[in-house]
Design an enzyme around this catalytic site. Structure first.
Site, short mmCIF file in Angstrom:
data_model
loop_
_atom_site.label_atom_id
_atom_site.label_comp_id
_atom_site.label_asym_id
_atom_site.label_seq_id
_atom_site.Cartn_x
_atom_site.Cartn_y
_atom_site.Cartn_z
N GLU A 198 0.21 9.74 -11.71
CA GLU A 198 1.15 8.64 -11.85
C GLU A 198 1.02 8.04 -13.24
OE1 GLU A 198 1.54 6.53 -7.59
OE2 GLU A 198 0.58 5.30 -9.08
N HIS A 233 -10.42 -1.86 -8.28
CA HIS A 233 -9.26 -1.55 -7.44
C HIS A 233 -9.41 -2.04 -6.01
CE1 HIS A 233 -7.82 0.67 -10.80
NE2 HIS A 233 -8.73 1.61 -10.70
N ARG A 289 -0.98 0.11 9.27
CA ARG A 289 -1.91 -0.62 10.16
C ARG A 289 -1.80 -2.09 9.84
NH1 ARG A 289 -5.60 -1.76 6.08
NH2 ARG A 289 -5.68 -0.14 4.51
P1 ADP Z 1 -6.12 2.63 -2.44
O1 ADP Z 1 -5.37 3.21 -1.29
O2 ADP Z 1 -7.34 3.41 -2.81
O3 ADP Z 1 -6.37 1.15 -2.30
P2 ADP Z 1 -3.74 2.16 -4.09
O4 ADP Z 1 -2.78 3.22 -4.43
O5 ADP Z 1 -3.36 1.16 -3.04
O6 ADP Z 1 -5.16 2.81 -3.72
O7 ADP Z 1 -4.11 1.36 -5.41
C1 ADP Z 1 -5.17 0.41 -5.47
C2 ADP Z 1 -5.10 -0.33 -6.79
O8 ADP Z 1 -5.25 0.57 -7.89
C3 ADP Z 1 -3.80 -1.06 -7.06
O9 ADP Z 1 -3.73 -2.31 -6.44
C4 ADP Z 1 -3.85 -1.18 -8.58
O10 ADP Z 1 -4.74 -2.19 -8.98
C5 ADP Z 1 -4.45 0.16 -8.98
N1 ADP Z 1 -3.38 1.15 -9.23
C6 ADP Z 1 -2.87 2.05 -8.38
N2 ADP Z 1 -1.89 2.79 -8.96
C7 ADP Z 1 -1.79 2.35 -10.24
C8 ADP Z 1 -0.97 2.69 -11.37
N3 ADP Z 1 -0.08 3.69 -11.30
N4 ADP Z 1 -1.14 1.99 -12.51
C9 ADP Z 1 -2.05 1.00 -12.60
N5 ADP Z 1 -2.85 0.62 -11.59
C10 ADP Z 1 -2.74 1.29 -10.42
#
Ligand code: ADP
Length: 456
Positions: A198, A233, A289
């Site tokens: 991404e 994160h 969920r």
């Molecule tokens: P997980 O399922 O491991 O929690 P997520 O896809 O929900 O992963 O992402 C968790 C966090 O990672 C997001 O809230 C953000 O802070 C960061 N993040 C995810 N994707 C991106 C991105 N494309 N660019 C910048 N930060 C990202």
């Protein structure tokens, strides 16, 4: 309605389900591992069954042990809580096959959305904006595709969760090596090595929409939760409404979430997660969920999401429409209090709670399974309590948060309570203008910067 619900979980969320059951006149069955014999959910439930030894694999993740406990206690439904088996489509299916209602989305919907890359495909089909990226799990050379997306990019594990399995790539030369490493890491951590790429958003906010969908095709979306304050994160503080979202964007995000739910045939409660930057939002994933931070929405909308989820699973229609769901009745903030040592890289800090004083008073809700004298086992998540603070507006909520955090006294173990007070008191947080790098950028947890986070 169900007569008896077995809760396939532990900790504060098991307590939360039991409370809803009691209010609804439903009997509850707790399950527990050998390490959780002293946990509060056991004492609170109508019945309790030991399902195995301490490691989760042998207890809270042991589908057969849980299904057997449900059969032996005569439960008619199973609530998975969050984590553990909550997003396991095979478990949802096994429940149905054995005659138990799974209180969550149908297995087909989880399968469509459980993998991040699959969720993005559904979002695209529903005309919901996504972060630009490679389409699917990477199996071929993507050098040119990534060049078009533009560096820096983020490699993500399709099966990832909990902020794990992400890698930043800043230059084309690093791409191959990082892809291989990420796939190996994902395989080891999640049992599935598929990864995708991404665009890395440099200053995003994390903004998510709670949805509820009944079995009759009705879907509603609530006001957003802002979960931008994160460490590695992982969410630390969640609030609603977001200081960065306008009524127009809110409506667009709600409409997008509803489209996505309808396109995927989603049922029950769930969360559609977005990143928000420069006035635009981008879908990242669906959590199929009820989430840790659901009480924030319960406060703001004035609804009981746990009760709603149980009623939806029992076949009830949504008791209200979109206008009611979208109501913003107050401001709310949740603080996740973890048994971790902020002075030692947030290492989990299990042990005995020597003494405990919980905050109270107006606008303070505490969801917890711990008590004075309780020994936190070392096997599970370090979340020990959630403080949910509500007041009429953001400024009063922040003042109330500081008051409540000050009242919380936990002795015997280290917690993150002091860090929360630092976050709330910080002028950048007070102003509301920050991104997911807030903690690093402010140096809040950097002792050299004078962070007095060890003292609650
Ligand atoms: P997980 O399922 O491991 O929690 P997520 O896809 O929900 O992963 O992402 C968790 C966090 O990672 C997001 O809230 C953000 O802070 C960061 N993040 C995810 N994707 C991106 C991105 N494309 N660019 C910048 N930060 C990202």
């Amino acid at each position: 309605m169900f007569e008896k619900i077995l809760i396939a979980n532990r900790s504060e969320i098991a307590v939360r389900v039991i409370r809803a059951c009691r209010e609804m006149g439903i009997k509850s069955v707790a399950v527990y591992s050998d390490a959780d014999r002293e946990s509060r959910h056991i004492a609170m439930a109508d019945q309790a069954v030991c399902i195995g030894p301490a490691p989760s694999k042998l207890s809270y993740l042991d589908q057969e042990a849980i299904l057997t406990a449900a059969k032996n206690t005569g439960a008619d439904a199973i609530h998975p809580g969050y984590g553990f088996l909550s997003e396991n489509a095979d478990f949802a299916q096994a429940c149905a096959e054995r005659g138990f209602t799974f209180i969550g989305p149908p297995p087909e919907a989880s399968r469509k959305l459980g993998f991040k890359s699959a969720g993005k495909a559904v979002a695209l089909a529903a005309n919901v904006p996504v972060v630009p990226g490679t389409k699917d799990d990477i199996t071929t050379d993507v050098t040119d595709e990534v060049a078009k997306i533009g560096y820096p990019v983020l490699i993500k594990a399709s099966a990832g969760g909990g902020g794990k399995g992400m890698r930043i790539v800043r230059a084309p030369g690093e791409l191959q090596a990082q892809l291989t490493a990420a796939a190996n890491e994902a395989k080891a951590a999640f049992g599935d090595g598929s990864v995708f790429i991404e665009k890395l958003l440099e200053r995003p906010r994390h903004v998510e929409i709670q949805i509820a969908a009944d079995k009759h095709g009705n879907v509603v979306a609530f006001a957003e939760r802002d979960c931008t304050v994160q460490r590695r994160h992982q969410k630390l503080v969640e609030e609603s409404p977001s200081p960065a979202i306008t009524p127009e964007i809110r409506r667009e995000m709600q409409e997008a979430a509803i489209r996505l739910a309808k396109t995927s045939g989603y049922q029950n409660v769930g969360t559609v997660e977005f990143l928000f930057q420069d006035g635009k939002f981008y879908f990242i994933e669906v959590n199929a969920r009820l989430q840790v931070e659901h009480p924030v929405t319960e406060a703001v909308a004035g609804v009981d999401l746990m009760e709603l989820m149980i009623k939806i699973a029992a076949g009830d229609r949504l008791p209200f429409g979109q206008e009611r769901a979208a109501e913003i009745r107050c401001h709310a903030i949740e603080h996740r209090i973890n048994a971790e040592d902020p002075d030692n890289d947030f290492m989990p800090c299990p042990g005995k709670i020597a003494s405990l004083e919980l905050p109270g008073g107006p606008g303070v809700r505490v969801d917890t399974h711990v008590y004075e004298g309780y020994t936190i086992p070392s096997y599970y998540d370090s979340l020990i309590a959630k403080l949910i603070i509500t007041a009429a507006d953001r400024a009063s909520t922040l003042r109330r948060s500081l008051r409540a955090l000050g009242e919380l006294k936990v002795r015997g173990i280290k917690t993150t309570a002091g860090m929360h007070a630092l976050v709330v008191a910080h002028p950048v947080f007070q102003k509301g203008d920050f991104d997911t790098h807030f903690i690093e950028k402010t140096g809040l947890l950097d002792r050299k910067q004078g962070g007095d986070h060890a003292r609650p």
